[in-house]
Design an enzyme around this catalytic site. Sequence first.
Site, PDB file in Angstrom:
ATOM      1  N   GLU A  53      -0.443   4.375   4.807  1.00 47.10           N
ATOM      2  CA  GLU A  53       0.726   4.965   5.454  1.00 47.10           C
ATOM      3  C   GLU A  53       0.442   6.460   5.545  1.00 47.10           C
ATOM      4  OE1 GLU A  53       4.473   4.270   3.469  1.00 47.10           O
ATOM      5  OE2 GLU A  53       5.503   5.498   4.966  1.00 47.10           O
ATOM      6  N   LYS A  86       1.663   9.493  -4.652  1.00 50.05           N
ATOM      7  CA  LYS A  86       1.697  10.464  -3.557  1.00 50.05           C
ATOM      8  C   LYS A  86       2.878  11.417  -3.690  1.00 50.05           C
ATOM      9  CE  LYS A  86       0.059   7.396  -0.032  1.00 50.05           C
ATOM     10  NZ  LYS A  86       0.427   6.805   1.247  1.00 50.05           N
ATOM     11  N   ARG A 134      -4.224  -2.126  -8.952  1.00 52.23           N
ATOM     12  CA  ARG A 134      -4.448  -0.762  -8.471  1.00 52.23           C
ATOM     13  C   ARG A 134      -5.166   0.055  -9.539  1.00 52.23           C
ATOM     14  NH1 ARG A 134      -0.641   2.669  -6.171  1.00 52.23           N
ATOM     15  NH2 ARG A 134       0.226   0.934  -5.070  1.00 52.23           N
TER      16      ARG A 134
END
Length: 557
Positions: free
Chosen positions: A30, A265, A255
């Site tokens: 994204e 982020k 992850r």
Amino acid sequence: MKPNFITEIIDEHNETGRFNSRVHTRFPPEPNGYLHIGHAKAIYLNYSIAQQYNGKFNLRFDDTNPCKEEQEYVDSIIEDVKWLGAKFEDRLFYASDYFEQMYEYAITLIKKGKAYVCDLDAEKLRELRGTLTAPGKNSPYRTRSVEENLDLFTRMRNGEFPDGAKTLRAKIDMAHPNLNLRDPIMYRILHSSHHRTKDKWCIYPTYDWAHGLEDSLEKITHSICTLEFENHRPLYDWFLDELGIFHPQQIEFARLNVTYTVLSKRKLLELVQGKFVDGWDDPRMPTVAGLRRRGYPREALHNFCEEIGAAKFNSTIDVGVLEEAVRGVLNKTAERVMAVLKPLKITITNYPDGKSEELEAVNNPEDPSMGLRKIYFSRELYIEQDDFRENPPKEFFRLSVGKEVRLRYAYFIKCEEVVKDENGNIVELKCSYDPKTRGGNAPDGRKVKATIHWVSAAHCFTAQINLYDRLFNSPDPDKVEPGKDFKSNLNPDSLGIITAAKLEPSLKNANPSQRFQFERLGYFCLDSKSTGPKLIFNRISTLRDSWAKVEQKLKKK
Ligand code: ATP
Ligand code: MG
């Protein structure tokens, strides 16, 4: 990639012929921030698996949320993926290019009686959703006719309703044990301009609705994502089955988490906006741009990803593993040079004034093919302040008055006298050299216990050195006392600046893609943002793990 649970699944598909032995993966960021080391792992995984099976790899921007997305992020992501070496060739896609097709698919589901327009607001939606233990309740709008749904959905698209007034929902099962299947939202109204489609749309698809469609349209075979989407897979499957379109296999892996590092982020953005760092590409940031500017070679990131592999369970990797991967590559590839960070002037009293000579130095003892270079010797030199002691303790073998050491690639020198200023600070050493020790060995077989680095004062140049260290001083930066946040764990010593280091002249022509070992000091590179007349070099890493000691102390406590 070494064999792992993902390659096992692919091997099985290839045996059963599920995708006709085709392998096609993608990386779907994204564009709401810069890529970090966790993304680098996802890219490596997807790309190397595609390569291994002679398959293809797509880069696709999952740009379905107009609010936080920006062109700057798109540009940086493309640059980073290319730098990492993941070749997407002409397969660069944008989810926003599929908005029209997604809309058509939604119409298909409405016509099948599998989607409806709902007028409940966010709060009411939550209330009727139920909990893990209690089933949800049907929305009063669930029984709307197909005609009414088609009409309302068209008007949603046409901008007749304000933000949040309506949603399009899948009609699945409000009592389903998996909450993701309790009539999930497919579209929400957002009168917000999109970085690519501008004001064309005021309804935007949700991740769950959009993602499988994107994968399907690109004929992705294996849609590899992180574990938090495991519970979403039944919904991914439901949409594709109801539409009867090409059906990729979603596979979830753990992850990457790294000690002394934050990879959210949102938090990285906070560090940038709060000016705790010098932008997204600050060399202390775990972003790909930051690691690149720091001087981390891409091979080191690949080796790191290969070493940690793909796992099914979440864990945290010691940042020391990444740092070791960097040292491993640099030890083999970095040119050795000499630089003095804290200079102390020495005068070789028996060397003629105005004379200089060229000596030979080895560029990399690990790799003879890297050859030799010339270095200059003259009467005035710089050595490190730390390599001299006026009152040396017993185990100090470097320079002190009356002691002899070897100057790397040059001569034996002996310290004869210390020169001090009016405040008693040592400002210079007077030394003698033995001309018979040229190259660093004495013909009479006499030994010295230390070899130190140096530069010639007449030939060196002055540069700034940024001594980077870990950005956080706690292994788990998110673990904080009540009332504090992760920023309280920032390491106040993560950047030390040396304004007047003395570097050997060959470094004047350095470019940022070259990495050097400053002998005895660590690995360094020219900062890519170094523009002024005074060059700036970044410390990539120390020669050894200087944190290991600190951690041992912590454990003992
Ligand atoms: P957010 O969803 O908060 O924006 P994100 O890190 O998930 O953050 P995406 O742009 O959605 O951002 O991530 C793109 C891809 O990278 C996804 O497939 C995601 O699973 C993967 N990814 C993100 N973070 C990690 C990580 N720490 N380790 C491995 N893969 C990751
Ligand atoms: Mg995400």
